[in-house]
Design an enzyme around this catalytic site. Structure first.
Site, short mmCIF file in Angstrom:
data_model
loop_
_atom_site.label_atom_id
_atom_site.label_comp_id
_atom_site.label_asym_id
_atom_site.label_seq_id
_atom_site.Cartn_x
_atom_site.Cartn_y
_atom_site.Cartn_z
N ALA A 100 0.84 -1.20 0.00
CA ALA A 100 0.00 0.00 0.00
C ALA A 100 0.87 1.24 0.00
O ALA A 100 1.98 1.25 0.54
CB ALA A 100 -0.93 0.00 1.21
N ASP A 101 0.34 2.29 -0.61
CA ASP A 101 1.02 3.59 -0.59
C ASP A 101 -0.04 4.68 -0.60
O ASP A 101 -1.00 4.63 -1.39
CB ASP A 101 1.93 3.75 -1.81
CG ASP A 101 2.76 5.02 -1.72
OD1 ASP A 101 3.54 5.15 -0.75
OD2 ASP A 101 2.63 5.88 -2.60
N THR A 102 0.12 5.64 0.29
CA THR A 102 -0.86 6.73 0.43
C THR A 102 -0.19 8.05 0.12
O THR A 102 0.90 8.34 0.61
CB THR A 102 -1.45 6.76 1.86
OG1 THR A 102 -2.06 5.50 2.14
CG2 THR A 102 -2.48 7.86 1.99
N GLY A 154 -3.08 3.58 -2.99
CA GLY A 154 -3.00 2.47 -3.91
C GLY A 154 -2.74 1.20 -3.13
O GLY A 154 -1.91 1.20 -2.21
#
Length: 249
Positions: A100-102, A154
């Site tokens: 995950a990446d924010t 994502g």
């Protein structure tokens, strides 16, 4: 025969197809974020934690749609951990790796609260990084004050398949809008002095003291914190529905 992995499902997990599919599987979160770990645990999932070593050096400007940027980063993180674990122990590779990446982006101000962000015309959006220092943090918050930013996460899932290259990747993105109150400068300065926003993209943490600066959120609150749990678990249900052999390799 490889040892059976500890159960990633907690007793309070709901019995729905996507979650049930995780029973007895080696589930890995490719992140050291305590917030992502906590969010997953709220909904009954306690994955193994294996932080990614991927250097997050992708250029946001290289993407035609900036919303693809966190998805690409999440994918690199998940693939990095999956391949590393398989190399270390080919007989006991992970059944599912979650990356995950924010990111936080500037966003146009809707003309009314009845207009959903998805209905707004396309505008250029800029990436809001972590502030360099307290002065930069104050500048960022002054820019956001009384305005809106967009938080995009994502999420990429990597799992083994029989076809080359030996794994499959499925991804999703979640978008939420954060509306800031018209805060007095004294409150912004007090928040900056707390230091909470210094290591946060956009310069604030909505789940902490930064919640005092926010008027409302349009979309998934957990997405703003760092992981879109509702979309993630719905996505698992969809993958099970599409493929009976999902996670059965």
């Amino acid at each position: 025969m490889p040892p059976k992995p500890p159960s990633a499902l907690l007793p309070h997990a709901l019995h729905v197809p996507g979650i049930n599919k995780l029973a007895g599987k080696r589930i890995v979160l490719a992140s050291n974020s305590p917030r992502r770990k906590e969010i997953l645990q709220i909904f009954g999932l306690a994955p193994e934690i294996v932080p990614s070593t991927f250097t997050e050096d992708l250029s946001a400007t290289s993407f035609e749609d900036i919303h693809e940027y966190p998805v690409a980063t999440a994918t690199h993180k998940a693939v990095d951990v999956y391949e590393r674990l398989v190399r270390a122990d080919p007989e006991n590779g992970p059944d599912l790796v979650i990356g995950a990446d924010t990111v936080v982006l500037t966003h146009a101000q809707p003309v009314s609260t009845d207009v959903a962000y998805s209905e707004l015309p396309s505008v250029h959006q800029e990436l809001l990084e972590k502030p360099e220092n307290k002065a930069d943090n104050l500048r960022m918050l002054q820019d956001l004050n009384g305005s809106v930013c967009e938080v995009v996460t994502g999420v990429s899932l990597v799992f083994p398949v029989l076809t080359s290259p030996g794994f499959s990747i499925r991804s999703l993105e979640e978008r939420s809008l954060v509306y800031f109150s018209d805060n007095p400068t004294s409150l912004l300065k007090a928040y900056v002095d707390s230091g909470e926003g210094l290591d946060r993209a956009g310069g604030f943490a909505v789940q902490g003291l930064g919640g005092l600066l926010v008027r409302k959120i349009e979309g998934d609150y957990h997405n703003v914190v760092g992981f879109p749990a509702a979309s993630f678990f719905r996505f698992l249900d969809l993958l099970v529905e599409e493929d009976d052999d999902f996670l059965e390799v």
